[in-house]
Scaffold this active site. Structure first.
Site, PDB file in Angstrom:
ATOM      1  N   GLU A 115      12.391   9.901  -6.071  1.00 14.92           N
ATOM      2  CA  GLU A 115      13.129   9.737  -4.808  1.00 14.92           C
ATOM      3  C   GLU A 115      12.515   8.579  -4.031  1.00 14.92           C
ATOM      4  O   GLU A 115      11.313   8.355  -4.128  1.00 14.92           O
ATOM      5  CB  GLU A 115      13.003  11.006  -3.934  1.00 14.92           C
ATOM      6  CG  GLU A 115      13.521  12.258  -4.595  1.00 14.92           C
ATOM      7  CD  GLU A 115      13.232  13.519  -3.762  1.00 14.92           C
ATOM      8  OE1 GLU A 115      12.805  13.394  -2.598  1.00 14.92           O
ATOM      9  OE2 GLU A 115      13.424  14.617  -4.302  1.00 14.92           O
ATOM     10  N   LYS A 319       2.850   4.353  -4.246  1.00 16.38           N
ATOM     11  CA  LYS A 319       3.021   3.466  -3.094  1.00 16.38           C
ATOM     12  C   LYS A 319       3.346   2.053  -3.548  1.00 16.38           C
ATOM     13  O   LYS A 319       2.746   1.538  -4.489  1.00 16.38           O
ATOM     14  CB  LYS A 319       1.734   3.447  -2.258  1.00 16.38           C
ATOM     15  CG  LYS A 319       1.371   4.809  -1.693  1.00 16.38           C
ATOM     16  CD  LYS A 319       2.173   5.118  -0.463  1.00 16.38           C
ATOM     17  CE  LYS A 319       1.609   4.386   0.704  1.00 16.38           C
ATOM     18  NZ  LYS A 319       1.709   5.105   1.954  1.00 16.38           N
ATOM     19  N   CYS A 416      17.698 -28.436  26.259  1.00 11.41           N
ATOM     20  CA  CYS A 416      18.357 -29.310  27.240  1.00 11.41           C
ATOM     21  C   CYS A 416      17.403 -29.883  28.283  1.00 11.41           C
ATOM     22  O   CYS A 416      17.796 -30.747  29.066  1.00 11.41           O
ATOM     23  CB  CYS A 416      19.487 -28.562  27.932  1.00 11.41           C
ATOM     24  SG  CYS A 416      18.895 -27.258  29.027  1.00 11.41           S
ATOM     25  N   CYS A 431      17.087 -19.993  29.850  1.00  6.67           N
ATOM     26  CA  CYS A 431      17.607 -21.287  30.245  1.00  6.67           C
ATOM     27  C   CYS A 431      18.948 -20.964  30.882  1.00  6.67           C
ATOM     28  O   CYS A 431      19.819 -20.401  30.231  1.00  6.67           O
ATOM     29  CB  CYS A 431      17.811 -22.172  29.010  1.00  6.67           C
ATOM     30  SG  CYS A 431      18.862 -23.585  29.383  1.00  6.67           S
ATOM     31  N   CYS A 436      23.863 -26.157  28.311  1.00  7.46           N
ATOM     32  CA  CYS A 436      22.781 -26.413  27.344  1.00  7.46           C
ATOM     33  C   CYS A 436      23.351 -26.394  25.921  1.00  7.46           C
ATOM     34  O   CYS A 436      24.012 -25.428  25.543  1.00  7.46           O
ATOM     35  CB  CYS A 436      21.712 -25.333  27.520  1.00  7.46           C
ATOM     36  SG  CYS A 436      20.525 -25.270  26.173  1.00  7.46           S
TER      37      CYS A 436
HETATM   38  S1  IVH Z   1       8.085  15.242  -0.198  1.00  3.93           S
HETATM   39  C1  IVH Z   1       5.769  18.759  -0.704  1.00  3.93           C
HETATM   40  N1  IVH Z   1       9.904  13.359  -0.369  1.00  3.93           N
HETATM   41  O1  IVH Z   1       6.146  10.899   2.933  1.00  3.93           O
HETATM   42  C2  IVH Z   1       6.648  17.819  -0.055  1.00  3.93           C
HETATM   43  N2  IVH Z   1       8.224  13.143   1.293  1.00  3.93           N
HETATM   44  O2  IVH Z   1       3.072  10.794   2.585  1.00  3.93           O
HETATM   45  C3  IVH Z   1       5.942  16.629   0.437  1.00  3.93           C
HETATM   46  N3  IVH Z   1       8.480  11.154   2.692  1.00  3.93           N
HETATM   47  O3  IVH Z   1       5.034  13.352   5.115  1.00  3.93           O
HETATM   48  C4  IVH Z   1       6.826  15.574   0.937  1.00  3.93           C
HETATM   49  N4  IVH Z   1      10.293  10.389   1.736  1.00  3.93           N
HETATM   50  O4  IVH Z   1       7.262  12.297   5.632  1.00  3.93           O
HETATM   51  C5  IVH Z   1       8.809  13.785   0.278  1.00  3.93           C
HETATM   52  N5  IVH Z   1      11.601  11.785  -0.633  1.00  3.93           N
HETATM   53  C6  IVH Z   1      10.513  12.230   0.017  1.00  3.93           C
HETATM   54  C7  IVH Z   1       9.952  11.522   1.099  1.00  3.93           C
HETATM   55  C8  IVH Z   1       8.808  12.007   1.708  1.00  3.93           C
HETATM   56  C9  IVH Z   1       9.403  10.187   2.671  1.00  3.93           C
HETATM   57  C10 IVH Z   1       7.323  11.190   3.614  1.00  3.93           C
HETATM   58  C11 IVH Z   1       7.110  12.518   4.260  1.00  3.93           C
HETATM   59  C12 IVH Z   1       5.666  12.866   3.992  1.00  3.93           C
HETATM   60  C13 IVH Z   1       5.083  11.572   3.552  1.00  3.93           C
HETATM   61  C14 IVH Z   1       3.972  11.830   2.586  1.00  3.93           C
END
Ligand code: IVH
Length: 678
Positions: A115, A319, A416, A431, A436
């Site tokens: 996701e 990440k 201008c 301005c 202008c």
């Molecule tokens: S799952 C057990 N799914 O990422 C469930 N988190 O660093 C844990 N986040 O605090 C979270 N998109 O705010 C999950 N598709 C996604 C997400 C997601 C963004 C954020 C969420 C969480 C942070 C974790």
């Protein structure tokens, strides 16, 4: 009796508005026009004024924002709102997999879900018997803050579930987790609007979303373009799906917004093989993502794996590499916008960020430069995220050499040369010379744009050309241009010149609201222009309106009222108006009914029976507003019979004549399809 049927009509209207809201904000696929939606809301408000006792928590009118709060109340989450451990490479992902297989060999039989990791804020949404009753921030994962009234203003959040009747059983208690955020394009548009109004712009979408949700006044939250995507069920009084994929599908079926980027994959090898595609996708996702979340699809196994601290073992975040780099700030440039606002931008030593060479970045406003103590020659940190324009985060003061220069706000306009001005209480510098050239280009560009006079074929290049050639000194000069004038310009042959002149001529017939918007008065955009056109018959009336009178119009505050009066008081603008009048660009206010394209022109309608939401008169108005004709009796000239419940003899007659029948929904669809049958 009449009350009973009004009540039923009211509940149907609530349901229909929720449905259209869902089509627009969740599916991004509306079935009706904004106008029709507004009409439905207007009708709903009318009924609610008569019957405040009918208004429940799920009423769409409650999305406008409730009364301000003094403080936020704490709420305990029904289950811990967990976080995620991070991975930075495919190897890290494999190592995660090896660790969890070693703990539980059922992991081998589970599939995976990938996701987008949305860079927003976690929100926890509580439903009781299908009604949205509470919403909270994450807080420390155990206890968050109650931001129900703010979340109610976020149109992507269903106020009741399910949106569609689908035979599903609605749990008595249902708690969903999602991420609130702002689409990159909405963020840029918001900032542009603020900039034009001479107000402070926001630094980035995430902080804006966070700040908006923590407003004590929900009306302020309502004004921000927040949205949400959901991805987990935190708690439910009914059994929940055993897989993550099943959860996502259930959420979707209940009407929650769910990302269309989510993927199901069979093995960890397949997951790793997807990484390049996710890296590739990063720039095209319409919101900020800081990575990809990989989840074990089997939620029972995932739960049994437990956690390390606050991080569940059954999921991990891969990440994206941060898109922040440092470079040297070579200079600070200043742009002049349409309303004369001066905006600083960073001129950088070119630097690559995630495959893109960046030479310029946003510096937000002059206050930002001062607050962060940014100096020319500094090494600065810049960020490129999603689709958002790269922006400066701040200077690295530790590496200063002493040769850096403090920036001073220009005393004269860089375009201008006229003195710049600063208004009390505003962050921006302006301005104020309406002649202008930099402003003129932006002004003409706005004047001819889609929501304004919509002069097709007059793009920014040509705008620059005609201004540079001295052919256009204000927007009214467009209407005295001739094909012969254009022929002197590069790239113009006869046909092109004639087409453009024709497009300019056609634009003379644009409505009053478009002309008001087109003038580019500070704080007056499309919506405000429509409101003004609803109150004044023409430019003469608007011109003579006083500040007090203007402020009686909903949405017009002292700043906008003053800006309008100021605009009309300037001799240069008065001259423009007189020139427009002479050229025949002097629209009169149209009645609401007659605005909009005449998509039903040539059709004759007969209405019969009780329609689900519209009264007979409203249906008639809707048809006539769109150019159609209505009559009372069916004949061979009848194009359509609009049919409700308990239709009588008209239906029989229509059937013998073979007249086509439409439901109320079909009628909307016909209008939506510009009068074409599908
Ligand atoms: S799952 C057990 N799914 O990422 C469930 N988190 O660093 C844990 N986040 O605090 C979270 N998109 O705010 C999950 N598709 C996604 C997400 C997601 C963004 C954020 C969420 C969480 C942070 C974790």
């Amino acid at each position: 009796m009449a009350e009973d049927s009004l009540f039923l009509e009211y509940r149907q209207l609530v349901k229909d508005i929720h449905f259209h809201n869902y089509r627009y904000h969740v599916l991004d696929d509306p079935l009706i026009s904004d106008y029709e939606y507004d009409q439905m809301m207007k009708k709903l408000r009318g009924i609610e004024e008569q019957h405040p006792e009918w208004v429940k928590e799920d009423s769409p009118t409650r999305r406008a924002g409730d009364k301000p709060l003094d403080r936020f109340v704490k709420v305990r989450h029904p289950a811990p709102i967990l976080s995620l451990a991070n991975a930075f490479s495919g190897e890290d992902l494999r190592a995660w997999y090896e660790r969890i297989v070693a703990l539980d060999d059922r992991v081998q039989h589970s599939t995976f879900v990938m996701e987008p990791k949305i860079d927003g804020l976690t929100v926890v949404l509580h439903y009781e018997n299908g009604i949205f009753v509470r919403g909270a921030t994450r807080g420390d994962g155990e206890v968050g803050e109650d931001i129900t009234e703010n979340l109610r203003t976020v149109k992507a959040i269903p106020l009741h579930i399910p949106v569609e009747e689908n035979g599903m059983h609605v749990p008595q208690r249902f708690v969903v987790r999602g991420e609130a955020f702002i689409f990159s394009k909405d963020f840029d548009a918001l900032n542009q609007k603020l900039e034009e109004a001479g107000q402070k712009t926001y630094l980035n979408p995430r902080n804006t979303a966070a700040g908006s949700l923590r407003q004590l006044d929900p009306a302020l939250t309502a004004a921000r373009p927040l949205t949400v995507l959901t991805y987990a069920i935190v708690d439910s009084s009914e059994p929940t799906p055993e897989t993550q994929w099943g959860t996502l599908n259930l959420l979707k079926a209940l009407g929650f917004p769910v990302s269309s980027l989510n993927q199901q994959l069979d093995t960890i090898d397949e997951v790793v093989a997807q990484i390049p595609a996710w890296n590739e996708r990063r720039d095209h996702i319409p919101f900020e993502v800081d990575g990809v979340v990989i989840k074990l699809n089997d939620l029972r196994v995932a739960a049994e794996l437990g956690f390390v601290g606050k991080d569940p073992r059954g999921a991990i975040a891969l990440k994206y590499p941060a898109r922040e780099v440092t470079t040297v700030l070579k200079d600070i440039g200043v742009n002049v916008g349409r309303t004369g606002v001066l905006t600083p931008y960073a001129i950088l030593d070119a630097v690559e960020i995630g495959g893109v060479v960046v030479k310029q970045a946003t510096l937000h406003n002059f206050d930002f430069i001062k607050e962060k103590d940014i100096r020319i020659g500094d090494r600065i940190l810049i960020k490129r995220a999603g689709d958002v324009i790269p922006y400066v985060i701040g200077p690295i003061k530790e590496v200063r050499t002493g040769a850096e220069r403090i920036f001073t706000i220009p005393e004269v306009c860089p375009s201008c040369g006229q003195p710049t001005e600063h208004f009390e209480g505003e962050v921006a510098w302006f301005c104020v010379n309406s002649a202008c050239p930099a402003q003129l280009v932006r002004n003409v560009e706005h004047f001819v744009s889609r929501g304004a006079m919509e002069i097709v074929g007059l793009g920014i290049k040509i705008v620059e050309q005609i201004i540079e050639a001295g052919l256009v000194k204000d927007v009214a000069d467009l209407y005295t241009l001739t094909a012969a004038d254009l022929l002197h310009l590069e790239g113009f042959a006869e046909k092109k010149a004639e087409n453009l002149i024709e497009a300019i001529r056609v634009s003379k017939a644009q409505s009053l609201e478009r002309l008001i918007n087109a003038l580019g008065i500070r704080g007056v955009g499309e919506v405000m222009a429509t409101d003004l056109a609803g109150h004044y018959a023409d430019m003469d009336e608007l011109k003579s309106a006083s500040e007090t009178e203007l402020m009686e119009i909903e949405g017009v505050g002292p700043n906008i009222a003053a800006a309008i009066v100021d605009w009309f008081s300037r001799p240069a603008n008065q001259l423009v108006l007189e020139k427009l009048r002479k050229s025949g660009v002097w629209p009169k206010a149209q009645k609401e009914e007659s605005s909009g394209p005449k998509v039903l022109m040539g059709y004759t309608f007969v209405i019969t029976g009780t329609l689900p939401t519209l009264s007979r008169d409203e249906a008639k108005t809707l048809i006539e507003k769109n150019g159609g004709k209505t009559t009372d009796s069916v004949s061979k000239n009848t194009s359509f019979l609009v049919l409700g419940e308990n239709a009588g003899s008209k239906l029989e007659k229509a059937r013998t004549l073979g007249v086509r029948e439409l439901s109320e929904a079909d009628l909307y669809q016909l209008i939506q399809n510009s009068g074409k049958l599908v």
